[in-house]
Design an enzyme around this catalytic site. Sequence first.
Site, PDB file in Angstrom:
ATOM      1  N   TYR A 131       0.823  -1.207   0.000  1.00 39.34           N
ATOM      2  CA  TYR A 131       0.000   0.000   0.000  1.00 39.34           C
ATOM      3  C   TYR A 131       0.857   1.257   0.000  1.00 39.34           C
ATOM      4  CZ  TYR A 131      -0.185  -0.151   5.281  1.00 39.34           C
ATOM      5  OH  TYR A 131       0.079  -0.194   6.622  1.00 39.34           O
ATOM      6  N   GLU A 132       0.224   2.344  -0.468  1.00 41.62           N
ATOM      7  CA  GLU A 132       0.893   3.627  -0.715  1.00 41.62           C
ATOM      8  C   GLU A 132       1.993   3.516  -1.769  1.00 41.62           C
ATOM      9  OE1 GLU A 132      -0.700   5.945   0.318  1.00 41.62           O
ATOM     10  OE2 GLU A 132      -1.814   5.027   1.964  1.00 41.62           O
ATOM     11  N   GLY A 133       1.847   2.577  -2.680  1.00 47.09           N
ATOM     12  CA  GLY A 133       2.816   2.418  -3.766  1.00 47.09           C
ATOM     13  C   GLY A 133       3.734   1.247  -3.508  1.00 47.09           C
TER      14      GLY A 133
END
Length: 591
Positions: free
Chosen positions: A438-440
């Site tokens: 998550y978040e890239g």
Amino acid sequence: MTDYRPPIAEMRFIQDELAGLPELARLPGLEDATPDLADAILEEAGKFSAEVLAPLNRRGDVEGCRLEGDRVHTPTGWKDAYAAFCAAGWNGITSPTHCGGQGLPDTLGIAVKEMVCAANLSFSLAPLLTAGAVEALLTCASDALKAVYLDKMVAGTWTGTMNLTEPQAGSDLALIRSRAEPQPDGSYRIFGQKIFITYGEHELAENIIHLVLARLPDAPPGVKGISLFLVPKYLPRPDGSPGERNDLRCVSLEHKLGIHASPTCVMAYGDQGGAVGYLLGEANRGLEYMFVMMNAARLGVGLQGVALGERAYQQAHAYAHERRQGRDAVSGEALVCIARHPDVRRMLLLMQARVEACRALTYYTANLLDQAHHLPEPGARRTALYMAEFMIPLVKAGSTEMAIDVTSLGIQIHGGMGFIEETGAAQHWRDARITTIYEGTTGIQANDLLFRKLLRDTGATAKIFFKEISQTIAQLKASPGPELPRLGQRLEKALGAWMQATEWLGTHLREQLPAVLASAVPYLTLAVTVCGGWQMARSALAATRHLDQGSPNPDFYRTRLQLAQIYATHQLPQAIGLLETVVDGGRFVEG
């Protein structure tokens, strides 16, 4: 699951010796960040994290969240803990004072946030997302919206979320379909569905403020046509209190591998005529604004990796000193604690060294962000910002990949008991597994490093790091005795590998783009390895200085030296192999 012991001494050492907290206290607006205040804040935050949040961690993992109708209920104890968290002021520790925050530097606040993450990762995600939303509002919200929302979000009375992902649009935000229709009163009606929304619905706060990416009717295609909207769960009344329920709801909760106590929601907007929303900033610049929130979140997720690594290390260390099995390899003594076995000691030291290296990188990056906001000279602020932005993908990807490795080692040290849920060792690995996603993802971080950070200034920011690492190497090689110069030689070889890899990527970008892209993650790993070694080398230099001055706590500083050597002998040699992978490995995955 063992109790959590906040590593305050280790945190304060890194803040003072590697992250420059004393220097920050000399800058305008940060004069209150004195050593005495830092000691007091970390002491109180440590007590709260260990006594209030840590005992809820296992319960939250087992109990999880539940959806009843469109209402989400968090685990037992969550609401009381969140109320106590906000009442103590921890939610706004680094937020500006003009909106109710304490205005303390990120270099100090990040240690508090690490404790919260380590004590209870699922709990920490609500404040993390809220802090990111506050940053976004400070960047692009109108004064009218700030007046209604900021103070309450800083206080934690209202929480915040970020709504990017849709069923058909994961990392490719150009595929977003959510739409926003303008209304005569200047508001918008929002329609669409968002997935993977952390704390999208809960009962902890009286209102939830969603930041939602959507398209206007006349928006250009692709990412250039995305706008950012503020969409509250409850529409505020004129006096600022929550009023009518907005047209949005949680339609389901995801059942996940880890972070069970953090509600991951599927959110539906506009099923009953359209959710009321307000444009943030200018139209079609939403992704740009959301990146403000995303950068804060990426640094926060990197910190989660540090925190989970620390928690796994503490548990493995305690177990290894309690569990008795086998004979001492030297003395032959029977039924010794397994911490006496060399391979177990190797794993424990490697866990500790890797956590400390990533902690140093994370705190160092927080310091760069503080400099970018507070240095008096504009050019110096810009340089600090570029350096911080360069480091964020290293912190996010490097610390989270480390967390997976270190929490896995923690299970290994427990042996068969590590595979049994009741010990708690498995939870750390399960919770860590999402952090590289998550978040890239790690791959996205690698592309960000390569294309948005390394190439935007043709490597000028990277060369600043090369120069600073070279200066550290010179200090090591000039030190008396064999150990520090030897550490300097290892770091010098690793730095040479990073520099060669950087040159190769720049030279072959145009004619061998697929190979370069395939080498992006190994290149990122190489950069993380070298920068981690650099911070550990700086730690060794500082520890040596304290020992030479006759420190009253020599064991603490000898441990810093030992961990630096462990990192240098177990991690830095990997740089040479990573260079070979960058230069030659990509061509075998083409096509």
